[in-house]
Design an enzyme around this catalytic site. Structure first.
Site, mmCIF file in Angstrom:
data_model
loop_
_atom_site.group_PDB
_atom_site.id
_atom_site.type_symbol
_atom_site.label_atom_id
_atom_site.label_comp_id
_atom_site.label_asym_id
_atom_site.label_seq_id
_atom_site.Cartn_x
_atom_site.Cartn_y
_atom_site.Cartn_z
ATOM 1 N N HIS A 11 -3.905 -20.594 46.436
ATOM 2 C CA HIS A 11 -3.007 -20.915 47.589
ATOM 3 C C HIS A 11 -3.368 -22.166 48.342
ATOM 4 O O HIS A 11 -4.403 -22.722 48.089
ATOM 5 C CB HIS A 11 -3.142 -19.758 48.731
ATOM 6 C CG HIS A 11 -2.902 -18.299 48.286
ATOM 7 N ND1 HIS A 11 -1.867 -17.540 48.423
ATOM 8 C CD2 HIS A 11 -3.872 -17.471 47.670
ATOM 9 C CE1 HIS A 11 -2.020 -16.272 48.180
ATOM 10 N NE2 HIS A 11 -3.103 -16.171 47.449
ATOM 11 N N GLU B 154 -7.722 -19.720 49.025
ATOM 12 C CA GLU B 154 -7.098 -20.591 49.493
ATOM 13 C C GLU B 154 -7.824 -22.051 49.832
ATOM 14 O O GLU B 154 -9.015 -22.098 49.998
ATOM 15 C CB GLU B 154 -6.851 -20.159 51.180
ATOM 16 C CG GLU B 154 -6.248 -18.875 51.496
ATOM 17 C CD GLU B 154 -4.914 -18.653 51.531
ATOM 18 O OE1 GLU B 154 -4.135 -20.219 51.458
ATOM 19 O OE2 GLU B 154 -3.837 -17.930 51.838
#
Length: 178
Positions: free
Chosen positions: A30, A112
């Site tokens: 992400h 992330e």
């Protein structure tokens, strides 16, 4: 082992138990920046730990009451924070599906990268991501190169990250050389 030894451990309450911890078989990449396009600060950490002051920036108003997390975040300088043990279900994928199987959070690990779809990621981020991914693959051999995807791959039309700025070729080639 359910943590990454090179990560700073920060506790999030935004997770729960996986239906089957032995079923970890997907890695999802992400990106995140808070506010959008801005790097640094503690907003990502604050969001993932339920501490974000939603009055601190106009964008944050839409995050009021949102409970999300990822297993790890890799910042622009390459440092890694781990919020959720790998054996637990982080809340990163949302409405998602991979190869016809829904609820990716049940069987995926979410990483992330501090960034945006259009800003190049840093060399330090790639170095940290590659090392972290290799460690995850060693712990969870069902996560093969073909089972490492972007958020956009499991939530098409809803998500675009990690975006065109992410160099999939560089990342996959480095993983293939291990």
């Amino acid at each position: 082992m359910d943590t990454y030894s090179k990560a700073r451990r920060i506790h999030s309450t935004h997770f729960d138990e996986r239906p089957d911890p032995a079923d970890i078989s997907l890695l999802v990449i992400h990106n995140i920046s808070l506010p959008p396009g801005e790097f640094g600060g503690t907003a990502i950490r604050d969001l993932f730990t339920g501490q974000l002051d939603c009055s601190a920036h106009p964008f944050y108003e839409q995050l009021q009451g949102v409970r999300v997390s990822a297993h790890c975040v890799i910042y622009r300088n390459g440092s890694i924070e781990q919020y959720v043990p790998f054996t637990a279900r982080a809340w990163h994928a949302g409405l998602s599906s991979f190869q016809g199987r829904s609820r990716c959070n049940d069987y995926a690990i979410g990483i992330e990268l501090e960034g945006t779809d259009c800003d190049s990621y840093t060399d330090k981020q790639y170095q940290s991501l590659i090392a972290l991914s290799q460690d995850i693959q060693a712990q969870y051999p069902a996560i093969t190169l073909g089972r490492i995807v972007g958020h956009s791959d499991i939530a098409p039309g809803r998500k675009t990250d990690p975006g065109p700025a992410f160099d999939w070729s560089r990342y996959r080639q480095a993983l293939a050389q291990r």
